[in-house]
Design a protein around this motif. Structure first.
Motif, PDB file in Angstrom:
ATOM      1  N   ASP A 117       1.116  -0.997   0.062  1.00 58.16           N
ATOM      2  CA  ASP A 117       0.316   0.425   0.224  1.00 58.16           C
ATOM      3  C   ASP A 117       0.674   1.068   0.284  1.00 58.16           C
ATOM      4  O   ASP A 117       0.488   2.312  -0.196  1.00 58.16           O
ATOM      5  CB  ASP A 117      -1.359  -0.482   0.878  1.00 58.16           C
ATOM      6  N   ALA A 118       1.986   1.026   0.347  1.00 54.63           N
ATOM      7  CA  ALA A 118       2.926   2.316   0.998  1.00 54.63           C
ATOM      8  C   ALA A 118       3.341   2.821  -0.727  1.00 54.63           C
ATOM      9  O   ALA A 118       3.477   3.900  -0.788  1.00 54.63           O
ATOM     10  CB  ALA A 118       4.294   2.236   1.827  1.00 54.63           C
ATOM     11  N   VAL A 119       3.351   1.591  -1.561  1.00 51.87           N
ATOM     12  CA  VAL A 119       4.044   1.853  -2.602  1.00 51.87           C
ATOM     13  C   VAL A 119       3.049   2.148  -3.677  1.00 51.87           C
ATOM     14  O   VAL A 119       3.566   3.440  -4.380  1.00 51.87           O
ATOM     15  CB  VAL A 119       4.745   0.849  -3.536  1.00 51.87           C
ATOM     16  N   LYS A 120       1.365   1.233  -3.442  1.00 50.08           N
ATOM     17  CA  LYS A 120       0.991   2.007  -4.210  1.00 50.08           C
ATOM     18  C   LYS A 120       0.633   3.623  -4.146  1.00 50.08           C
ATOM     19  O   LYS A 120      -0.342   4.514  -4.608  1.00 50.08           O
ATOM     20  CB  LYS A 120      -0.319   1.199  -3.584  1.00 50.08           C
ATOM     21  N   GLU A 121       0.344   3.875  -2.692  1.00 48.75           N
ATOM     22  CA  GLU A 121       0.059   5.778  -2.030  1.00 48.75           C
ATOM     23  C   GLU A 121       1.432   6.761  -2.593  1.00 48.75           C
ATOM     24  O   GLU A 121       1.382   7.193  -2.461  1.00 48.75           O
ATOM     25  CB  GLU A 121       0.082   6.031  -1.098  1.00 48.75           C
ATOM     26  N   ASN A 122       2.573   5.635  -3.106  1.00 49.08           N
ATOM     27  CA  ASN A 122       3.433   6.924  -3.807  1.00 49.08           C
ATOM     28  C   ASN A 122       4.647   7.153  -2.389  1.00 49.08           C
ATOM     29  O   ASN A 122       4.658   8.486  -3.052  1.00 49.08           O
ATOM     30  CB  ASN A 122       2.957   7.901  -4.756  1.00 49.08           C
ATOM     31  N   LEU A 123       4.130   6.854  -1.439  1.00 45.29           N
ATOM     32  CA  LEU A 123       4.879   6.709  -0.718  1.00 45.29           C
ATOM     33  C   LEU A 123       6.184   6.710   0.237  1.00 45.29           C
ATOM     34  O   LEU A 123       6.777   5.921   0.622  1.00 45.29           O
ATOM     35  CB  LEU A 123       4.005   6.749   0.677  1.00 45.29           C
ATOM     36  N   VAL A 124       6.723   6.398  -1.648  1.00 40.25           N
ATOM     37  CA  VAL A 124       8.579   5.768  -1.402  1.00 40.25           C
ATOM     38  C   VAL A 124       9.552   7.256  -1.849  1.00 40.25           C
ATOM     39  O   VAL A 124       8.759   7.913  -2.333  1.00 40.25           O
ATOM     40  CB  VAL A 124       8.770   4.917  -1.965  1.00 40.25           C
ATOM     41  N   THR A 125      10.638   7.361  -1.164  1.00 45.56           N
ATOM     42  CA  THR A 125      10.955   8.105  -2.128  1.00 45.56           C
ATOM     43  C   THR A 125      12.078   7.936  -3.606  1.00 45.56           C
ATOM     44  O   THR A 125      11.733   6.657  -3.710  1.00 45.56           O
ATOM     45  CB  THR A 125      12.861   8.303  -1.252  1.00 45.56           C
ATOM     46  N   ASN A 126      12.236   8.919  -4.029  1.00 43.90           N
ATOM     47  CA  ASN A 126      12.964   8.000  -5.365  1.00 43.90           C
ATOM     48  C   ASN A 126      13.898   7.185  -5.201  1.00 43.90           C
ATOM     49  O   ASN A 126      14.194   6.181  -6.114  1.00 43.90           O
ATOM     50  CB  ASN A 126      13.170   9.946  -6.086  1.00 43.90           C
ATOM     51  N   LYS A 127      14.925   7.408  -4.642  1.00 47.05           N
ATOM     52  CA  LYS A 127      15.866   6.662  -4.798  1.00 47.05           C
ATOM     53  C   LYS A 127      15.706   5.113  -4.523  1.00 47.05           C
ATOM     54  O   LYS A 127      15.888   4.356  -5.145  1.00 47.05           O
ATOM     55  CB  LYS A 127      16.934   6.304  -3.273  1.00 47.05           C
ATOM     56  N   GLU A 128      14.579   4.944  -3.200  1.00 47.26           N
ATOM     57  CA  GLU A 128      14.283   3.438  -3.234  1.00 47.26           C
ATOM     58  C   GLU A 128      13.501   3.305  -4.842  1.00 47.26           C
ATOM     59  O   GLU A 128      13.359   1.991  -4.573  1.00 47.26           O
ATOM     60  CB  GLU A 128      12.896   2.676  -2.320  1.00 47.26           C
ATOM     61  N   ARG A 129      12.361   4.038  -5.245  1.00 44.95           N
ATOM     62  CA  ARG A 129      11.571   3.247  -6.021  1.00 44.95           C
ATOM     63  C   ARG A 129      13.119   3.105  -7.170  1.00 44.95           C
ATOM     64  O   ARG A 129      12.556   2.082  -8.414  1.00 44.95           O
ATOM     65  CB  ARG A 129      11.006   4.817  -6.867  1.00 44.95           C
ATOM     66  N   TRP A 130      13.709   4.082  -7.468  1.00 44.57           N
ATOM     67  CA  TRP A 130      14.781   3.435  -8.674  1.00 44.57           C
ATOM     68  C   TRP A 130      15.636   2.447  -8.521  1.00 44.57           C
ATOM     69  O   TRP A 130      15.888   1.768  -9.622  1.00 44.57           O
ATOM     70  CB  TRP A 130      15.361   4.391  -9.220  1.00 44.57           C
TER      71      TRP A 130
END
Length: 462
Positions: free
Chosen positions: A387-400
């Motif tokens: 859910d945290a990922v779906k809600e875009n509650l992650v940093t760019n560093k984590e995402r990339w």
């Protein structure tokens, strides 16, 4: 990463390397494990009992809109009053209104995590109302100005020497006082408070829909004193504590006791169904039940995760969790710590600020294994992460970072694109100061097993 997550990591590291803390918590949890193992051995069909509890709680959560009004109607028939509180502020306001209306100045409280959730002691003190904890563990942490460390054992982080020192400083008892002497001193201090108090405040372990009653389990008798002497009794209870019938206590009371303390039943078990009736000799003149939401319906709306509301607050998952046993209860900075706190807090207090708790797990599954109502806790932690990922509650560093990792792991050519030397360099460069600053970094072989296998068998790369 938010400030809350940063603070969590700093405090976690401090506690994980605090040898004295580890000694005390391991000693206390070892005693718990021994008692609980003995208690569970007396349950004839433990797995069946867990399944039955799970199904009953499932039934309640799927029909909460029916069971809560049923409880309210039956409780009101006996002269009780029900107050619905949506959040902390509303619960505080309603409780203060009751106390002020009665011109009350003193409150005695029995152990209740929900009152901790709404910061009741601090709120009442700010309104010039004395609020005194009467459970010995809660009384100790209140004297220290701390929050409970554990759902069941508030002072689990303290040794008997720590408590003896506290009582010596506060009340002049011997510095080497025994637990028995400390208990006698606490009893001497607290007994007169019960008869002087204007209001008694408790939580409740269960709400009984069919009789309109609250059920309280305890070992010290202080809850009975809090509900008997004062003229007003206020019970603050989360809406998830409802169970269909008084007959269901023959399952839930023993399961709570065996998983919480290893006992067949706690020493005192009370069922309270409203204020004192005309044919009764004791009890309060007025009784209120405050039904607290405070984010619980947010979790109820999550079909995959509403299992978190099945919890009966036994604390078993805390005692089984390797993370909790290393970093302790205060590190979580939330009322409900350990695995169960990690799955419910992001929904009740905000995913953005508390998503990091769902990552504070080894996912070993011990929490799920010991749960008396079969909550799939480690799965819930994964769903919170999703859910945290779906809600875009992650940093760019984590995402990339994870996008690159996923792409590399899905294709063998990309996985083997860099040799062991480069991989070791990348590990030291990017992970040494985070994941690797407290442990030896793994050394990657010069060639992967797949590469060696291809060379040995002369097979083409996939």
């Amino acid at each position: 990463m938010g400030a809350t997550a940063e603070e969590f990591l700093v405090k976690s590291e401090e506690k994980a390397f605090d040898a004295d803390h580890r000694r005390i918590i391991n000693f206390n949890i070892d005693r718990y494990n021994t008692a609980v193992s003995r208690g569970l051995s007396r349950v004839i069909n433990l797995d069946n009992a867990k399944k039955k509890g799970h199904v009953l709680k499932w039934k309640v959560m799927e029909n909460l809109d029916k069971f809560l009004p049923e409880f309210e109607a039956n409780f009101q028939k006996r002269g009780g009053k029900v107050i619905w509180a949506n959040d902390v502020e509303e619960a505080q306001r309603e409780i203060l209104n009751i106390i002020k209306k009665a011109n009350a100045k003193t409150v005695v409280k029995s152990k209740s995590m929900v009152t901790e959730e709404i910061h009741l002691n601090e709120f009442l003190e700010s309104n010039q109302i004395e609020s005194l904890e009467t459970d010995l563990g809660e009384y100790i942490v209140q004297l220290l100005g701390q929050k409970p460390y554990h759902i069941i054992t508030p002072a689990m982080h303290l040794s008997k020497e720590d408590i003896a020192k506290l009582f010596h400083e506060k009340f002049g008892t011997p510095i080497d006082a025994t637990p028995e002497q400390i208990t006698l001193k606490a009893r001497e201090l607290l007994r007169k408070k019960y008869v002087q108090a204007d209001v008694g405040i408790t939580g409740a372990n269960f709400l009984l829909a069919d009789t309109g009653s609250i059920a309280i389990s305890e070992n010290e008798g202080n809850a009975r004193l809090c509900t008997t002497f004062p003229k007003i009794h206020i019970a603050i209870v989360g809406i998830e504590k409802i169970i269909p019938s008084i007959t269901d206590l023959d399952l839930f009371w023993p399961m709570l006791s065996t998983h919480g303390t290893g006992q067949n039943l706690t020493v005192y078990n009370s069922i309270l169904s409203g204020p004192r009736q005309s044919n009764e000799t004791d009890g309060p003149d007025e009784m209120y039940v405050v039904l607290l939401d405070n984010g619980r319906t947010n979790l109820l709306a999550k079909k995959d995760q509403r299992q978190g509301l099945y919890c009966i607050r036994c604390g078993a998952c805390l005692n089984g969790c390797p993370i909790y046993k290393n970093i302790g209860g205060h590190t979580y900075a939330t009322t409900y710590s350990g695995p169960i706190g990690s799955i419910i807090t992001p929904h009740t207090r905000g995913m953005e600020d508390f998503k990091h708790l769902s990552y504070a797990s080894s996912l070993c599954g011990k929490c799920t294994e010991v749960c008396p109502v079969k909550i799939d806790i480690h799965k819930m932690l994964l769903l919170n992460r999703r859910d945290a990922v779906k809600e875009n509650l992650v940093t760019n560093k984590e995402r990339w970072g994870w996008a690159i990792w996923k792409k590399g792991m899905l294709k063998r050519k990309l996985t083997d694109f860099f040799g062991g030397g480069m991989k070791n360099f990348l590990l030291k460069t990017f992970f040494k100061r985070t994941w690797g600053h407290l442990r030896e970094m793994p050394k990657v072989a010069d060639k992967s097993f797949s590469k060696q296998w291809q060379e040995m068998n002369n097979t083409p790369e996939e």
